[in-house]
Design a protein around this motif. Structure first.
Motif, PDB file in Angstrom:
ATOM      1  N   HIS A  75      28.769 -60.645  -5.965  1.00  0.00           N
ATOM      2  CA  HIS A  75      29.719 -59.645  -6.462  1.00  0.00           C
ATOM      3  C   HIS A  75      31.157 -59.463  -7.312  1.00  0.00           C
ATOM      4  CE1 HIS A  75      26.752 -56.426  -4.892  1.00  0.00           C
ATOM      5  NE2 HIS A  75      26.598 -56.802  -3.459  1.00  0.00           N
ATOM      6  N   GLY A  76      31.552 -58.859  -7.690  1.00  0.00           N
ATOM      7  CA  GLY A  76      32.819 -59.168  -8.821  1.00  0.00           C
ATOM      8  C   GLY A  76      34.178 -58.490  -8.664  1.00  0.00           C
ATOM      9  N   ALA A  77      33.226 -57.375  -7.630  1.00  0.00           N
ATOM     10  CA  ALA A  77      34.602 -56.552  -7.425  1.00  0.00           C
ATOM     11  C   ALA A  77      34.242 -55.794  -6.130  1.00  0.00           C
ATOM     12  CB  ALA A  77      34.917 -55.203  -7.703  1.00  0.00           C
ATOM     13  N   GLY A  78      35.787 -55.567  -4.947  1.00  0.00           N
ATOM     14  CA  GLY A  78      35.385 -54.856  -3.444  1.00  0.00           C
ATOM     15  C   GLY A  78      36.140 -55.708  -2.459  1.00  0.00           C
ATOM     16  N   GLY A  79      36.990 -55.475  -1.944  1.00  0.00           N
ATOM     17  CA  GLY A  79      38.047 -56.648  -0.425  1.00  0.00           C
ATOM     18  C   GLY A  79      37.022 -57.457   0.179  1.00  0.00           C
ATOM     19  N   ASN A  80      35.541 -57.019   0.254  1.00  0.00           N
ATOM     20  CA  ASN A  80      35.802 -58.333   1.280  1.00  0.00           C
ATOM     21  C   ASN A  80      34.989 -59.182   0.443  1.00  0.00           C
ATOM     22  OD1 ASN A  80      35.551 -57.197   3.236  1.00  0.00           O
ATOM     23  ND2 ASN A  80      33.343 -56.199   3.550  1.00  0.00           N
TER      24      ASN A  80
END
Ligand code: NAP
Ligand code: HSE
Length: 431
Positions: free
Chosen positions: A301-306
């Motif tokens: 996953h290349g984006a998103g807070g966690n």
């Protein structure tokens, strides 16, 4: 570089947004002994302190909207998660000069000013790590720096923007561009100005960082051609499928002989059976091609807070333990975005006799050979979409032909020209 004093490493977060609050959550989750959140800085901080995410910061955390408090604090490491060129750049400089190590996810700043800031960190005996700046939670930067520093990397390519991948992979399933862009913003994937994502500027910054880290080439991001995904329409996915392809935003940089490197960010047709086509949602994927070890693939996953917070916290642990990064000399390189590839050209016309003949005339004038013509039945004649694909031709030549075709009276929209990615294009010619 020595490890910070044994015991607890105190952390200050600048910017309590999507990533900043996720970093606070990880730091408070109890599985990271030795890291302690000491301070949160944000403009108008009372708002942040009253937010639901504030529960991740312990009772002893100092909340402030005065940057001087950060410099005066006993924080050992500053985590910059504000984004953008300024004031983040000045704050990082001040933190480094004050003897504080810095961890940042700011790809724009690192793409434009990375080497200069790295020198400042070195001069002050502190560290500057930016593992989260490329591919969010996928450890491409540490992987390249540590695991692939012994390779002669000749090319990096892949999907570097989670927002574009989220939009395109949902459009592939029938959702509209506007609807999924709104969702990407709501879910915290998009940059504060989403044109950086859809216009290719976010991926361009990441590609320049990768070119530096993997191929020791310093590129001027402004010279790297980009193409927006905003002109892609549902019809393009239908025609792409007929060609055995789908559409993804692809970033590619490749060594050429001499002082120039190929680099480009653009939506491209990718074969349905290629790993890029399998990347869904916010997934990023980077393929590093090396002269000795061949291909190495990174994905996740290349984006998103966690996901991004994991990369930030991994950098924090590296700083706390004094992990030494490998550094190799970097050479400035010019950029060309021109390469030979088959192209997909989509036209929307007010139908009348002679249009196909005029288009093929414009293409033959520049020496581009048509490979196929696709025209689905059932569309209204006054707004007819159809597609021409070409045999491998230089992008610049296709662009010249498309410019002349765009001027035709029957064209209702500027034609869309997309490169068609050949799966293993190791030997593909570049201009
Ligand atoms: P964000 O949600 O917009 O958070 C930025 C935070 O910084 C906000 O709390 C904002 O406050 C604050 N801020 C902005 N300008 C400020 C200023 N001048 N003074 C004080 N505070 C300021 O952004 P994000 O998504 O967390 O991204 C942060 C960084 O991580 C960026 O460099 C981004 O490119 C990078 N990154 C993000 C992701 C992702 O998936 N989101 C992934 C990888 C890397 P307000 O609430 O007042 O605006
Ligand atoms: N907006 C960026 C993206 C965040 O969508 O990939 C990660 O850098």
């Amino acid at each position: 570089m020595t490890a910070l004093k044994p015991g607890v490493t105190k952390v200050a977060i600048l910017g309590f947004g999507t990533v900043g609050s996720a970093v606070a959550k990880l730091l408070s989750a109890g599985y990271l002994p030795g890291l302690q959140l000491a301070l949160v800085y944000n403009r108008d901080v009372a708002r942040k302190r009253a937010s639901a995410e504030a529960r991740f910061a312990g009772p002893d955390v100092l909340w402030t909207d005065h940057f001087e408090d950060v410099l005066r604090s006993d924080a050992d490491v500053i985590v910059e998660l504000v984004g953008g060129g300024e004031p983040a750049g000045t704050w990082i400089e001040q933190a480094l000069v004050a003897g504080k190590s810095v961890v940042t996810a700011n790809k724009q700043l690192i793409a434009y000013r990375g080497p200069e800031l790295a020198r400042l960190a070195q001069a002050n005996g502190v560290q500057l790590l930016h593992g989260a700046a490329v591919a969010g939670g996928v450890p491409v930067i540490p992987g390249m720096l540590q695991g692939l520093s012994g390779e002669a990397v000749t090319r990096v390519s892949g999907i570097l923007n989670g927002t574009c991948n989220y939009i395109l992979s949902r459009m592939e399933r029938g959702d509209s561009y506007a609807e999924v862009l709104k969702d990407a913003q709501r879910l915290g994937y998009a940059e504060s100005d989403p044109t950086a994502d859809v216009g290719g500027f976010d991926a361009r910054a990441k590609l320049c960082i990768l070119a530096r880290v993997a191929m020791h080439a310093e590129l001027d991001p402004e010279q790297v051609p980009t193409q927006s995904i905003a002109a892609i329409d549902a019809i393009d996915f239908a025609y792409a499928r007929e060609l055995g392809c789908t559409i993804r935003q692809v970033s590619k940089a490749q060594q050429l002989s001499g002082d120039c490197m190929y680099a480009r960010v653009a939506p491209m047709l990718v074969p349905l059976d290629s790993p890029m086509a399998w990347s869904q949602g916010t997934q990023n994927m980077v393929v590093s091609t090396g002269r000795f070890g061949g291909d190495v693939v990174f994905s996740g996953h290349g984006a998103g807070g966690n996901a991004t917070a994991v990369a930030v916290v991994s950098d924090l642990l590296a700083v706390a333990q004094g992990a030494r990064a490998v550094t190799l000399p970097v050479q400035p390189k010019g950029v060309t975005g021109d390469s030979v590839a088959p192209h997909y050209l989509r036209f929307i016309v007010d139908d009348k006799p002679g249009i196909v003949s005029a288009i093929s005339g414009a293409l033959s004038k520049v020496g581009a050979n048509i490979d196929s013509l696709l025209q689905r039945r059932g569309y209204p004649k006054h707004r007819l979409p159809f597609v021409v694909t070409t045999e491998p031709t230089l992008n610049s030549i296709i662009a010249a032909a498309v410019d002349s075709i765009a001027a035709m009276d029957c064209m209702l929209e500027p034609p869309l020209a997309l490169e068609m990615l050949v799966v293993d294009d190791k030997d593909e010619e570049t201009a």
